[in-house]
Design an enzyme around this catalytic site. Structure first.
Site, mmCIF file in Angstrom:
data_model
loop_
_atom_site.group_PDB
_atom_site.id
_atom_site.type_symbol
_atom_site.label_atom_id
_atom_site.label_comp_id
_atom_site.label_asym_id
_atom_site.label_seq_id
_atom_site.Cartn_x
_atom_site.Cartn_y
_atom_site.Cartn_z
ATOM 1 N N HIS A 73 0.836 -1.200 0.000
ATOM 2 C CA HIS A 73 0.000 0.000 0.000
ATOM 3 C C HIS A 73 0.873 1.253 0.000
ATOM 4 O O HIS A 73 2.001 1.260 0.506
ATOM 5 C CB HIS A 73 -0.986 0.009 1.175
ATOM 6 C CG HIS A 73 -0.391 -0.010 2.543
ATOM 7 N ND1 HIS A 73 0.116 1.121 3.163
ATOM 8 C CD2 HIS A 73 -0.228 -1.008 3.440
ATOM 9 C CE1 HIS A 73 0.555 0.821 4.368
ATOM 10 N NE2 HIS A 73 0.371 -0.469 4.569
ATOM 11 N N ASP A 75 -0.218 4.435 1.107
ATOM 12 C CA ASP A 75 -0.546 5.435 2.121
ATOM 13 C C ASP A 75 0.161 5.157 3.439
ATOM 14 O O ASP A 75 0.586 4.026 3.712
ATOM 15 C CB ASP A 75 -2.059 5.517 2.331
ATOM 16 C CG ASP A 75 -2.670 4.193 2.773
ATOM 17 O OD1 ASP A 75 -2.300 3.150 2.205
ATOM 18 O OD2 ASP A 75 -3.499 4.185 3.711
ATOM 19 N N ASP A 104 6.313 0.298 7.581
ATOM 20 C CA ASP A 104 4.914 -0.007 7.251
ATOM 21 C C ASP A 104 4.426 0.900 6.135
ATOM 22 O O ASP A 104 3.789 1.914 6.370
ATOM 23 C CB ASP A 104 4.059 0.179 8.510
ATOM 24 C CG ASP A 104 2.617 -0.234 8.311
ATOM 25 O OD1 ASP A 104 2.325 -0.937 7.329
ATOM 26 O OD2 ASP A 104 1.780 0.160 9.134
ATOM 27 N N GLU A 137 -5.203 1.824 2.715
ATOM 28 C CA GLU A 137 -5.094 0.677 3.624
ATOM 29 C C GLU A 137 -5.146 1.083 5.089
ATOM 30 O O GLU A 137 -5.679 0.346 5.926
ATOM 31 C CB GLU A 137 -3.787 -0.075 3.340
ATOM 32 C CG GLU A 137 -3.711 -1.460 3.983
ATOM 33 C CD GLU A 137 -3.186 -1.438 5.416
ATOM 34 O OE1 GLU A 137 -3.358 -2.448 6.118
ATOM 35 O OE2 GLU A 137 -2.603 -0.403 5.837
ATOM 36 N N GLU A 138 -4.598 2.257 5.402
ATOM 37 C CA GLU A 138 -4.484 2.649 6.802
ATOM 38 C C GLU A 138 -5.777 3.232 7.366
ATOM 39 O O GLU A 138 -5.866 3.482 8.571
ATOM 40 C CB GLU A 138 -3.345 3.663 6.983
ATOM 41 C CG GLU A 138 -1.965 3.129 6.645
ATOM 42 C CD GLU A 138 -1.423 2.149 7.671
ATOM 43 O OE1 GLU A 138 -2.191 1.738 8.569
ATOM 44 O OE2 GLU A 138 -0.242 1.795 7.569
ATOM 45 N N GLU A 166 3.704 -6.477 3.805
ATOM 46 C CA GLU A 166 3.573 -5.810 5.095
ATOM 47 C C GLU A 166 4.779 -6.177 5.978
ATOM 48 O O GLU A 166 5.441 -7.190 5.750
ATOM 49 C CB GLU A 166 2.284 -6.268 5.795
ATOM 50 C CG GLU A 166 1.006 -5.733 5.187
ATOM 51 C CD GLU A 166 0.659 -4.338 5.682
ATOM 52 O OE1 GLU A 166 1.514 -3.702 6.342
ATOM 53 O OE2 GLU A 166 -0.463 -3.883 5.409
ATOM 54 N N HIS A 360 3.725 2.667 12.756
ATOM 55 C CA HIS A 360 3.019 3.797 13.368
ATOM 56 C C HIS A 360 3.771 4.410 14.558
ATOM 57 O O HIS A 360 3.217 5.239 15.271
ATOM 58 C CB HIS A 360 1.598 3.412 13.793
ATOM 59 C CG HIS A 360 0.758 2.852 12.699
ATOM 60 N ND1 HIS A 360 -0.567 2.522 12.867
ATOM 61 C CD2 HIS A 360 1.038 2.559 11.400
ATOM 62 C CE1 HIS A 360 -1.060 2.042 11.727
ATOM 63 N NE2 HIS A 360 -0.096 2.051 10.827
#
Length: 387
Positions: A73, A75, A104, A137-138, A166, A360
């Site tokens: 992904h 984003d 991530d 995705e997030e 991932e 994150h």
């Protein structure tokens, strides 16, 4: 086809710094999607854009080869001052790239893109390749563009394997958990807190269930020899009520906002229960299990559902990946988009060089050596003849 370690290392670092240079938070992926689409158009690759998602078709005409999807992904979650500017640093004895999204999951995107852009690899690989880089995705499930991508580009559903890059700490993480969010509404009778016998306290009525949940919220489940865990978590709780706010806080005269009175025994108490469950049963079975556990103690309203994905060790291409890469095999103790591929019948697995503990985090980073190892193992699989 495979450069020396120093050259590969420099190339991957440069790619990751560049890829992380566009900090596109969920919902604002247009700039990075445009950049990626332009890159592959200039390379002469067939590109399909779906919203802020990109599919690059690397299939070779006239070949009857299984299709492998390299999936990531674009984003990221909002950056912090500690990771807004991509840079190389040393943490302890480890050289890393610090940047929002480094682990991530842009480190995974980078090793996928490097492999995809290796023309000799693609000419000699026993597999055809496609690159799938998607948006949303997030955020919430409704904003995730992968399902729309699969609907718009139907040949992707013919793939023999999807590798979702991932962060997995270098493990091959198979399958994923399913998830249910349900609101449990415990019902009593509102009363004055000075005379609680005139009612029934819905908050304390929930106590026995919450105590039970506290003592019994993790259960080990084995699927195809892989250890998963069911996890039951109370994540939020609230009582109703109306109270006026003080003057000067932006409200119109007489306007009221939801806020519980402190001297009211609540007539209802709502708990958000999140069940994460192993791919040992269906979403429907897990919902029945949740409702049976709550029983008549509360009203149950399911507000979110996410299906699990099986490990698929029985599939020959999944088995080939596991055997060839030689990395540790574990369960994916979370939900990932391998479940979306499972829904359309495509075997999928999680494998990436990022660190799960860095996802994150402030000052998010990805180890450079892990990228080199991840690239080498991915290339090993893509170049090993099928048995």
């Amino acid at each position: 086809m495979t450069p020396d370690v120093s050259t590969l290392r420099d190339d991957l670092v440069a790619r990751l710094l560049d890829h992380c240079g566009q900090v596109c938070v969920t919902g604002d992926e247009d700039p990075i999607a445009t950049t990626v689409a332009a890159r592959y158009t200039e390379l002469g690759e067939p590109v399909t854009r779906v919203g802020n998602s990109i599919v690059v078709d690397g299939r070779r005409p006239g070949r009857d080869a299984p299709l492998v999807l390299l999936v990531g992904h674009l984003d990221v979650v909002p950056p912090t001052d500690d990771d807004r500017e991509p840079r190389v640093a040393t943490i302890g004895d480890t050289e890393v790239v610090i940047a929002r999204g480094a682990s991530d999951m842009k480190a995974g995107n980078v090793i996928a893109m490097a492999a995809f852009e290796d023309g000799e690899l693609r000419d000699t690989s026993p597999y055809d390749l496609a690159l799938v880089l998607y948006g949303g995705e997030e955020g919430g499930a409704e904003d995730n563009e992968l399902r729309e991508v699969l609907d718009t580009v139907p040949w992707l559903t013919e793939a023999a394997l999807a590798i979702v890059l991932e962060p997995t700490d270098g493990e091959v993480q198979l399958g994923c958990l399913g998830g249910i969010h349900a609101e449990l509404r415990f019902v009593g009778q509102q009363a004055h807190s000075a005379r609680p016998w005139h009612g029934e306290n819905a908050l304390t009525k929930a106590g026995r269930f919450l105590a039970e949940l506290h003592d019994d919220h993790v259960r080990d489940v084995e699927v195809d020899g892989i250890a998963y865990r069911d996890v039951w978590s109370a994540t939020m709780a609230w009582t109703p009520g109306l109270a006026p706010r003080a003057r000067g806080d932006g409200l119109e005269p007489g306007e009221r906002v939801a806020r519980p009175f402190r001297n009211v025994v609540p007539g209802t108490f709502t708990v958000n229960l999140n069940l994460r469950f192993a791919p040992s049963r269906s979403l429907e079975d897990a919902e029945v299990e949740l409702r049976d556990r709550v029983g008549e103690r509360a009203e149950v309203t399911v507000v979110d559902l996410a299906p699990p994905a099986p490990p698929r060790l029985d599939h020959p291409v999944v088995r080939a990946f596991v055997n060839t890469v030689g990395a540790p095999v574990a369960a994916k103790q979370a939900w990932t988009d391998v479940a979306r591929f499972a829904e359309v019948g495509v075997p999928a697995l999680n494998y990436g060089p990022g660190l799960t503990a860095q996802a994150h985090q402030r000052g998010e980073f990805a180890p450079i050596d892990a990228m080199v190892t991840g690239h080498d193992q991915l290339v090993r699989f893509l170049t090993t003849p099928r048995s």
